[in-house]
Design a protein around this motif. Structure first.
Motif, PDB file in Angstrom:
ATOM      1  N   UNK B 309      66.531  34.791 -19.381  1.00 49.88           N
ATOM      2  CA  UNK B 309      67.381  35.846 -18.824  1.00 49.88           C
ATOM      3  C   UNK B 309      67.424  37.016 -19.801  1.00 49.88           C
ATOM      4  N   UNK B 310      67.328  38.227 -19.241  1.00 53.70           N
ATOM      5  CA  UNK B 310      67.373  39.422 -20.088  1.00 53.70           C
ATOM      6  C   UNK B 310      68.799  39.961 -20.126  1.00 53.70           C
ATOM      7  N   UNK B 311      69.288  40.164 -21.332  1.00 56.36           N
ATOM      8  CA  UNK B 311      70.631  40.733 -21.522  1.00 56.36           C
ATOM      9  C   UNK B 311      70.508  42.119 -22.131  1.00 56.36           C
ATOM     10  N   UNK B 312      71.182  43.072 -21.487  1.00 57.77           N
ATOM     11  CA  UNK B 312      71.346  44.400 -22.077  1.00 57.77           C
ATOM     12  C   UNK B 312      72.751  44.414 -22.659  1.00 57.77           C
ATOM     13  N   UNK B 313      72.835  44.444 -23.978  1.00 56.87           N
ATOM     14  CA  UNK B 313      74.145  44.363 -24.634  1.00 56.87           C
ATOM     15  C   UNK B 313      74.589  45.770 -24.977  1.00 56.87           C
ATOM     16  N   UNK B 314      75.757  46.140 -24.466  1.00 62.57           N
ATOM     17  CA  UNK B 314      76.205  47.527 -24.572  1.00 62.57           C
ATOM     18  C   UNK B 314      77.360  47.675 -25.552  1.00 62.57           C
ATOM     19  N   UNK B 315      77.669  48.933 -25.853  1.00 60.03           N
ATOM     20  CA  UNK B 315      78.816  49.210 -26.733  1.00 60.03           C
ATOM     21  C   UNK B 315      80.125  49.286 -25.954  1.00 60.03           C
ATOM     22  N   UNK B 316      80.084  48.987 -24.649  1.00 63.15           N
ATOM     23  CA  UNK B 316      81.299  48.968 -23.841  1.00 63.15           C
ATOM     24  C   UNK B 316      81.713  47.553 -23.514  1.00 63.15           C
ATOM     25  N   UNK B 317      82.465  47.412 -22.434  1.00 63.24           N
ATOM     26  CA  UNK B 317      82.826  46.063 -22.029  1.00 63.24           C
ATOM     27  C   UNK B 317      84.096  46.005 -21.214  1.00 63.24           C
ATOM     28  N   UNK B 318      84.579  44.790 -21.054  1.00 59.57           N
ATOM     29  CA  UNK B 318      85.749  44.580 -20.193  1.00 59.57           C
ATOM     30  C   UNK B 318      87.008  45.195 -20.771  1.00 59.57           C
ATOM     31  N   UNK B 319      86.986  45.552 -22.048  1.00 53.60           N
ATOM     32  CA  UNK B 319      88.163  46.210 -22.617  1.00 53.60           C
ATOM     33  C   UNK B 319      88.354  47.606 -22.026  1.00 53.60           C
ATOM     34  N   UNK B 320      87.332  48.115 -21.342  1.00 55.42           N
ATOM     35  CA  UNK B 320      87.459  49.394 -20.629  1.00 55.42           C
ATOM     36  C   UNK B 320      87.305  49.220 -19.125  1.00 55.42           C
ATOM     37  N   UNK B 321      86.645  48.168 -18.708  1.00 55.46           N
ATOM     38  CA  UNK B 321      86.296  48.002 -17.303  1.00 55.46           C
ATOM     39  C   UNK B 321      86.557  46.567 -16.877  1.00 55.46           C
ATOM     40  N   UNK B 322      87.821  46.169 -16.993  1.00 53.73           N
ATOM     41  CA  UNK B 322      88.181  44.779 -16.710  1.00 53.73           C
ATOM     42  C   UNK B 322      87.817  44.383 -15.284  1.00 53.73           C
ATOM     43  N   UNK B 385      84.391  53.996 -11.316  1.00 51.66           N
ATOM     44  CA  UNK B 385      85.188  53.860 -12.530  1.00 51.66           C
ATOM     45  C   UNK B 385      86.324  54.872 -12.597  1.00 51.66           C
ATOM     46  N   UNK B 386      86.543  55.579 -11.496  1.00 58.49           N
ATOM     47  CA  UNK B 386      87.577  56.602 -11.509  1.00 58.49           C
ATOM     48  C   UNK B 386      88.984  56.062 -11.311  1.00 58.49           C
ATOM     49  N   UNK B 387      89.083  54.836 -10.815  1.00 52.73           N
ATOM     50  CA  UNK B 387      90.406  54.239 -10.575  1.00 52.73           C
ATOM     51  C   UNK B 387      90.476  52.866 -11.227  1.00 52.73           C
ATOM     52  N   UNK B 388      91.630  52.568 -11.797  1.00 55.50           N
ATOM     53  CA  UNK B 388      91.867  51.248 -12.377  1.00 55.50           C
ATOM     54  C   UNK B 388      90.765  50.846 -13.361  1.00 55.50           C
ATOM     55  N   UNK B 389      90.341  51.813 -14.154  1.00 54.56           N
ATOM     56  CA  UNK B 389      89.364  51.552 -15.210  1.00 54.56           C
ATOM     57  C   UNK B 389      90.054  51.574 -16.555  1.00 54.56           C
ATOM     58  N   UNK B 390      90.044  52.750 -17.185  1.00 48.60           N
ATOM     59  CA  UNK B 390      90.553  52.883 -18.552  1.00 48.60           C
ATOM     60  C   UNK B 390      91.974  52.339 -18.702  1.00 48.60           C
ATOM     61  N   UNK B 391      92.865  52.716 -17.786  1.00 47.22           N
ATOM     62  CA  UNK B 391      94.274  52.352 -17.982  1.00 47.22           C
ATOM     63  C   UNK B 391      94.577  50.929 -17.538  1.00 47.22           C
ATOM     64  N   UNK B 392      93.659  50.303 -16.827  1.00 42.45           N
ATOM     65  CA  UNK B 392      93.904  48.952 -16.315  1.00 42.45           C
ATOM     66  C   UNK B 392      93.109  47.905 -17.093  1.00 42.45           C
ATOM     67  N   UNK B 393      92.711  48.246 -18.305  1.00 43.48           N
ATOM     68  CA  UNK B 393      91.888  47.331 -19.103  1.00 43.48           C
ATOM     69  C   UNK B 393      92.511  47.162 -20.491  1.00 43.48           C
ATOM     70  N   UNK B 394      92.265  46.011 -21.120  1.00 43.82           N
ATOM     71  CA  UNK B 394      92.889  45.731 -22.420  1.00 43.82           C
ATOM     72  C   UNK B 394      92.146  46.419 -23.563  1.00 43.82           C
ATOM     73  N   UNK B 395      92.435  47.706 -23.778  1.00 46.64           N
ATOM     74  CA  UNK B 395      91.630  48.538 -24.678  1.00 46.64           C
ATOM     75  C   UNK B 395      91.581  48.006 -26.114  1.00 46.64           C
ATOM     76  N   UNK B 396      92.635  47.347 -26.558  1.00 50.73           N
ATOM     77  CA  UNK B 396      92.687  46.903 -27.953  1.00 50.73           C
ATOM     78  C   UNK B 396      92.043  45.531 -28.163  1.00 50.73           C
ATOM     79  N   UNK B 403      88.340  54.050 -24.623  1.00 55.25           N
ATOM     80  CA  UNK B 403      87.139  54.874 -24.472  1.00 55.25           C
ATOM     81  C   UNK B 403      87.550  56.332 -24.343  1.00 55.25           C
ATOM     82  N   UNK B 404      86.668  57.201 -24.747  1.00 53.95           N
ATOM     83  CA  UNK B 404      86.853  58.632 -24.493  1.00 53.95           C
ATOM     84  C   UNK B 404      86.809  58.878 -22.988  1.00 53.95           C
ATOM     85  N   UNK B 405      87.604  59.834 -22.517  1.00 53.84           N
ATOM     86  CA  UNK B 405      87.571  60.227 -21.103  1.00 53.84           C
ATOM     87  C   UNK B 405      87.367  61.731 -21.030  1.00 53.84           C
ATOM     88  N   UNK B 406      86.547  62.180 -20.107  1.00 55.17           N
ATOM     89  CA  UNK B 406      86.414  63.619 -19.898  1.00 55.17           C
ATOM     90  C   UNK B 406      86.341  63.937 -18.408  1.00 55.17           C
TER      91      UNK B 406
END
Lengths: 408, 408
Positions: B309-322, B385-396, B403-406
């Protein structure tokens, strides 16, 4: 009516209210002046550690996986107990250093380490638990550029998992570690490149309660480390056997028999294969060490009935206790241990549901539990809040913020 | 291979990379200088609103439920579009006021409003959506103490739910609102106490995609409001019909037919019962208005294979996108829409799993999706990712941070 999980040891009634170590939690909440509130107990943390220490082989190192709870004062307390810290990010490195942890006692696992996190860790002499060949090459290059020694262990993706574990971290395709068959070549590569190869990190699963499963996994892990050492032609200075010791959360859960696990491990370590004769072994525990030593206190803001069901609406919620709400990777929602802290000695005489203040039906902390009849102003305690509580919950959700945390 | 959800409209390939409104998201990430990154599009937000506005009856007010996304610049943008804001906490009140929202256009729902939140809301003239008799009495007392008028609507717990909704907020015992049969007495109590009674708030469910279900619920909601008005002997100045319009997240999901919903509502409003002849109606939408207008960008830190299985490991995760990880109140994990942003026009030629950087097997953003073969440094886009993303995830979580938002 739905059952609740077992209340951990160490919590008592004092003058009718919930107390820990002779301190009434209602008074703690009054003095702190705010709820919700996480209260962690030094006395319970120490007792839990000492009981485990007594059960385990004397020469086994016990590490704290700080992902379970990164609260500063708690880290400082754990630093006086354990033999090492396991971190999972550059952010955790900063928190550990701020708490006074010696970087020589820190190891760093995690599949997505960024270059700047590798740099920070290598600069202060942290041991990397390397997760891939690509990461190994990045780490070698960074260490060379910094002119620092590279302390690096290899995280192995074992071909087996921890039976009955809540989260499987081995036994198939995983983003963690390096598949067994590629490990010996990487050991040789690291040694040839002049790295300070520290051994193996092998983590097969978490949150298992059955001693037999933990014993079997530890035995297989030691055998795997020996085989990999033979194949690599190099003896590992250290082997981190992982953890996976669970705690009881739900009705029917029974605590791990750590005496049995410790006895089995003592026997294993007394007769390790030759390749591991000089190896130092460690286990890595997070939840087990701290989970039961914390309680989440939240105050009842409203009491209401709807279609015959009684709701105790609190000022807390899933933004602090996501796992207790049953929404964090859970398939079937079950109740954590819960109590009315301000009526801890009162008879349970009413079926009540404890919900949070969030405007979402997900925000249920305890479902239809038989509890002492509670009123507005009473304090609710959710137990097992010492691990994966505050830091594993979406604190900013619906305009809320983090809960206060204190160490008693 | 597992399918992924449909990519929302408005995202295109420009020079082979993902773009929105003619702006390449790879360049946005370069200029911002960091990943992970939430990018929200003014153009898409406006288009979505305008399309909805055109489909709905002209005299229907459209409110934004800011729990979906409380990012300041986005609130400012929405403030120029919608007719009202629905908040769920004192924290959201502060964010709305900071974004320049007129408090006269704000209504405040939520089952666990603390006294200090009621005070803050009453002080600036926000309308309370009252959730219980107890809360009504607290609000009356606070308004009297402050010497302020009390603008208060009653949130009704309807005896029906929104069929096919992701979250049911009616049709049984609920912590939200007041059971239908107790509502008329509370209307009379509020009017007798001199409150400025604003009407009803009736919210039956969320995230429904079927027009027929939404149409039926709106019809039942209007009928319920009329019956309650008759029983109370008072005409509601306002009725908030709730929301529940969903967006497609998963394979097979089809967008709501808002033209059909709007046409049905137009017919309903053209022939309302007498008790509602002078009533102004509103709908309250969060996810529908903003969900598809945001994308989460995260960079690939490592690419590895394990057991084929191929894994793309990113610098993001469920802490921003639960929610995208499938761990937020989800029973069966399915893939959100996902793309390799930096190879958006390339053929999908490899099955890859996108995981986050967290040291937990829960942290999987996309499972075994067919995507263009990606390498370290490539950017992954998770849509919706515009709803229930950044604020609905365990950022810490695990020592990470927000995550930065713009807003583009």
């Amino acid at each position: 009516m739905k059952p609740t999980g077992p209340i951990p040891q160490g919590y008592d009634a004092l003058d009718g209210v919930l107390a820990v170590g002779g301190v009434k939690l209602t008074e703690v909440a009054e003095q702190t002046g705010e709820t919700p509130l996480f209260v962690y107990s030094r006395a319970l943390l120490t007792r839990k550690f000492n009981d485990l220490r007594a059960a385990m082989p004397a020469k086994l190192a016990i590490h704290y996986a700080m992902k379970a709870n990164p609260f500063g004062p708690l880290l400082e307390h754990m630093n006086g107990l354990v033999d090492g810290f396991d971190i999972a990010s550059g952010g955790e490195l900063e928190l550990a250093l701020a708490a006074g942890v010696d970087p020589a006692r820190i190891s760093f696992a995690g599949p997505g380490k960024r270059d700047r996190e590798l740099e920070a860790a290598i600069a202060v002499g942290v041991t990397l638990n390397c997760e891939s060949e690509g990461e190994a090459e990045r780490a070698l290059a960074i260490a060379q550029r910094l002119g620092k020694p590279l302390k690096i262990a290899i995280r192995v993706n074992p071909g087996f998992d921890l039976k009955g574990s809540g989260m499987k971290m081995g036994g198939g395709a995983k983003q963690f570690g390096i598949d067994e068959e590629r490990v010996p070549a990487l050991v040789r590569r690291l040694i040839a490149a002049g790295a300070d190869w520290r051994g193996f990190h092998i983590y097969a699963g978490s949150q298992a309660l059955k001693a037999e499963a933990l014993i079997e996994t530890q035995s297989r892990t030691i055998a795997l480390a020996a085989r990999l050492a033979d194949e690599a032609g190099a003896s590992p200075p250290h082997v981190n056997l992982g953890g996976g010791y669970g705690i009881p959360y739900f009705p029917g859960d029974v605590a791990v028999d750590v005496d049995a696990v410790g006895a089995a491990l003592r026997a294993e370590l007394a007769s390790v294969p030759d390749a591991l004769a000089d190896t130092r072994f460690a286990i890595e525990l997070g939840r087990y060490l701290v989970g039961e030593s914390g309680v989440y206190l939240t105050r009842i803001v409203d009491r209401k009935e709807s279609h015959g069901e009684v709701f105790l609406i609190t000022d807390g919620g899933l933004h602090h206790q996501l796992a207790a709400s049953g929404n964090f990777g859970t398939v079937i929602r079950r109740n954590y241990p819960v109590a009315i802290a301000s009526r801890f000695a009162a008879p349970a005489d009413e079926v009540q549901s404890v919900v949070g203040c969030l405007c979402t039906p997900l925000d249920r902390l305890s479902d239809s539990a038989m509890l002492p009849r509670a009123e507005v102003g009473d304090l609710v305690a959710i137990f097992c809040a010492g691990a994966y509580g505050a830091s594993a919950s979406p604190a900013r959700f619906l305009g809320q913020g983090p809960a206060r945390e204190i160490l008693l």
